[in-house]
Design a protein around this motif. Structure first.
Motif, PDB file in Angstrom:
ATOM      1  N   ALA A   1      -2.407  -1.031 -12.368  1.00 19.56           N
ATOM      2  CA  ALA A   1      -1.700  -2.248 -12.529  1.00 19.56           C
ATOM      3  C   ALA A   1      -1.332  -2.774 -10.870  1.00 19.56           C
ATOM      4  N   VAL A   2      -0.782  -1.709 -10.277  1.00 20.62           N
ATOM      5  CA  VAL A   2      -0.164  -2.222  -8.986  1.00 20.62           C
ATOM      6  C   VAL A   2      -1.085  -2.581  -8.118  1.00 20.62           C
ATOM      7  N   ASP A   3      -2.354  -1.970  -7.936  1.00 22.79           N
ATOM      8  CA  ASP A   3      -3.561  -2.445  -6.952  1.00 22.79           C
ATOM      9  C   ASP A   3      -4.643  -2.690  -7.697  1.00 22.79           C
ATOM     10  N   PRO A   4      -4.865  -4.035  -7.684  1.00 22.17           N
ATOM     11  CA  PRO A   4      -5.948  -4.490  -8.510  1.00 22.17           C
ATOM     12  C   PRO A   4      -7.263  -3.881  -8.214  1.00 22.17           C
ATOM     13  N   ARG A   5      -7.483  -3.452  -6.999  1.00 19.22           N
ATOM     14  CA  ARG A   5      -8.671  -2.690  -6.332  1.00 19.22           C
ATOM     15  C   ARG A   5      -8.979  -1.403  -7.262  1.00 19.22           C
ATOM     16  N   ILE A   6      -7.780  -0.761  -7.860  1.00 22.10           N
ATOM     17  CA  ILE A   6      -8.084   0.503  -8.478  1.00 22.10           C
ATOM     18  C   ILE A   6      -8.080   0.310  -9.785  1.00 22.10           C
ATOM     19  N   ARG A   7      -9.266   0.298 -10.469  1.00 21.55           N
ATOM     20  CA  ARG A   7      -9.391   0.006 -11.847  1.00 21.55           C
ATOM     21  C   ARG A   7     -10.174   1.434 -12.400  1.00 21.55           C
ATOM     22  N   ILE A   8      -9.700   2.305 -13.251  1.00 23.80           N
ATOM     23  CA  ILE A   8     -10.436   3.295 -13.757  1.00 23.80           C
ATOM     24  C   ILE A   8     -10.937   3.188 -15.139  1.00 23.80           C
ATOM     25  N   GLU A   9     -12.138   3.073 -15.076  1.00 23.48           N
ATOM     26  CA  GLU A   9     -12.919   2.479 -16.380  1.00 23.48           C
ATOM     27  C   GLU A   9     -13.875   3.653 -16.824  1.00 23.48           C
TER      28      GLU A   9
ATOM     29  N   ASN B   1       0.800  -1.164   0.131  1.00 24.13           N
ATOM     30  CA  ASN B   1       0.000  -0.062   0.077  1.00 24.13           C
ATOM     31  C   ASN B   1       0.854   1.217  -0.205  1.00 24.13           C
ATOM     32  N   SER B   2       2.030   1.219   0.564  1.00 28.66           N
ATOM     33  CA  SER B   2       2.851   2.344   0.515  1.00 28.66           C
ATOM     34  C   SER B   2       3.493   2.802  -0.730  1.00 28.66           C
ATOM     35  N   PHE B   3       3.687   1.806  -1.677  1.00 27.71           N
ATOM     36  CA  PHE B   3       4.369   1.936  -3.073  1.00 27.71           C
ATOM     37  C   PHE B   3       3.150   2.755  -3.970  1.00 27.71           C
ATOM     38  N   LEU B   4       1.757   2.593  -3.548  1.00 30.11           N
ATOM     39  CA  LEU B   4       0.770   3.321  -4.493  1.00 30.11           C
ATOM     40  C   LEU B   4       1.372   4.529  -4.718  1.00 30.11           C
ATOM     41  N   PRO B   5       1.558   5.617  -3.823  1.00 30.82           N
ATOM     42  CA  PRO B   5       1.797   7.144  -4.396  1.00 30.82           C
ATOM     43  C   PRO B   5       3.191   7.168  -5.260  1.00 30.82           C
ATOM     44  N   ILE B   6       3.921   6.344  -4.928  1.00 29.10           N
ATOM     45  CA  ILE B   6       5.416   6.150  -5.543  1.00 29.10           C
ATOM     46  C   ILE B   6       4.839   5.760  -7.074  1.00 29.10           C
ATOM     47  N   ALA B   7       4.249   4.676  -7.345  1.00 25.11           N
ATOM     48  CA  ALA B   7       3.654   4.376  -8.614  1.00 25.11           C
ATOM     49  C   ALA B   7       2.703   5.278  -9.499  1.00 25.11           C
TER      50      ALA B   7
END
Length: 322
Positions: free
Chosen positions: A314-322, A242-248
């Motif tokens: 792609a890093v977090d499957p819970r986040i999908r922008i459709e 979860n900490s890598f999300l803002p880096i990504a």
């Protein structure tokens, strides 16, 4: 996902159109014109002859006619002829562009090789002496201007210790396509790339450190620990992920920022890239080269924005922008 990518590409069309108008008008607002930066003004050419040349080049046409002519050619990849170098703009930019891309790649690798371990250590062992040392380095990096730090690195490692070349992108006495040529290219990239990375790491370290500290006290982490999940898995599967999300999210901006923001480094290290070419073209009022470089940088920024969104989803499957 593919629908989102397609929509973003369609949105980029009006953005590029607006960017092209702004870039063209800013270039036209520069003092003088294309002939002002050439040696022709230092010759015995009469004012009448200069005016005739301007007329033949279309420099006296209304701005919208000049823009239409320039934009229609730019869409086809033709940015005109450099008034200074007397060759097509893309031929002038091509070698410089690859030099800047190589420098950006090396800087990117150095940045994340340093920033990720330091950010993880600082966040996991927060308030320790190790954390204070990393945080102190970050604050020092935030407060140090890049041009001062680069000059110090050049003086110490380029001129003082003579460990690395002090300028250029490759030794002039090596043949292209050889192993010695590749080694020379890498050797010329290390010092400017490392100088940039040591300053660029500071923001990434702080982002990662703060995210790790925030995630350590989240409910899902407490739940994992209460279930007896080993501490190593708590960090690897829950906190770090979860900490890598803002880096990504900022990864695409980082890549394009390195490509477009190397003006200072390339100038200090006499590195023949787009940044150095941009400054010389501005001083010589070579509008064709200036507009081409700014347009390419703007397009790269838009691509970086799209890339950041794709990486984030792609890093977090819970986040999908459709």
């Amino acid at each position: 996902m593919w629908k989102f990518i397609l929509r973003r590409f369609l949105v980029m069309i009006p953005q590029l159109f607006l960017l092209s108008i702004i870039v063209f008008m800013m270039a036209k607002a520069m003092p003088g014109d294309a002939l002002s930066g050439q040696e022709i003004n230092n010759s015995r050419t009469s004012p009448a002859e200069l005016e005739r040349i301007r007329e033949d080049m279309g420099l006296n046409d209304p701005w919208y006619q000049q823009y239409t002519r320039w934009a229609s050619n730019a869409i086809q990849g033709d940015f005109g002829v450099s008034y200074t170098h007397k060759i097509p703009v893309m031929d002038v930019i091509e070698d410089r562009l690859w030099n800047t891309v190589y420098l950006a790649i090396v800087t990117f690798i150095f940045t994340y090789l340093l920033a990720i371990p330091l950010g993880i250590v600082s966040g996991r062992y927060s308030d320790s002496w190790l954390d204070k040392g990393v945080t102190g380095y970050s604050y020092l990096g935030f407060g140090t201007p890049i041009f001062i730090f680069a000059l110090i690195m050049l003086f110490v490692f380029g001129f003082g210790l003579n460990w690395f070349p002090s300028g250029g992108s490759v030794d002039s006495n090596v043949d292209g396509g050889t192993f010695a040529y590749v080694i020379s290219k890498i050797n010329h990239l290390i010092l400017p790339g490392l100088s940039t990375a040591l300053i660029a790491t500071t923001s990434t370290i702080q982002y990662l450190r703060n995210e790790i500290i925030d995630n350590k006290i989240k409910d899902f982490v407490r739940t994992a620990r209460s279930k007896g999940v080993p501490e190593s898995k708590v960090y690897s599967r829950h906190i770090l992920r979860n900490s890598f999300l803002p880096i990504a999210a900022f990864l695409g901006y980082e890549i394009t920022g390195l490509i477009g923001g190397s003006v200072i480094i390339e100038t200090i290290f006499s590195y023949p890239g787009l940044g150095q070419l941009f400054l010389s073209s501005v001083s010589l009022r070579d509008f064709s080269v200036v507009t081409a470089i700014v347009m390419m940088t703007g397009f790269a920024t838009l691509i970086g924005t799209l890339l950041s969104d794709i990486i984030l989803s792609a890093v977090d499957p819970r986040i999908r922008i459709e």
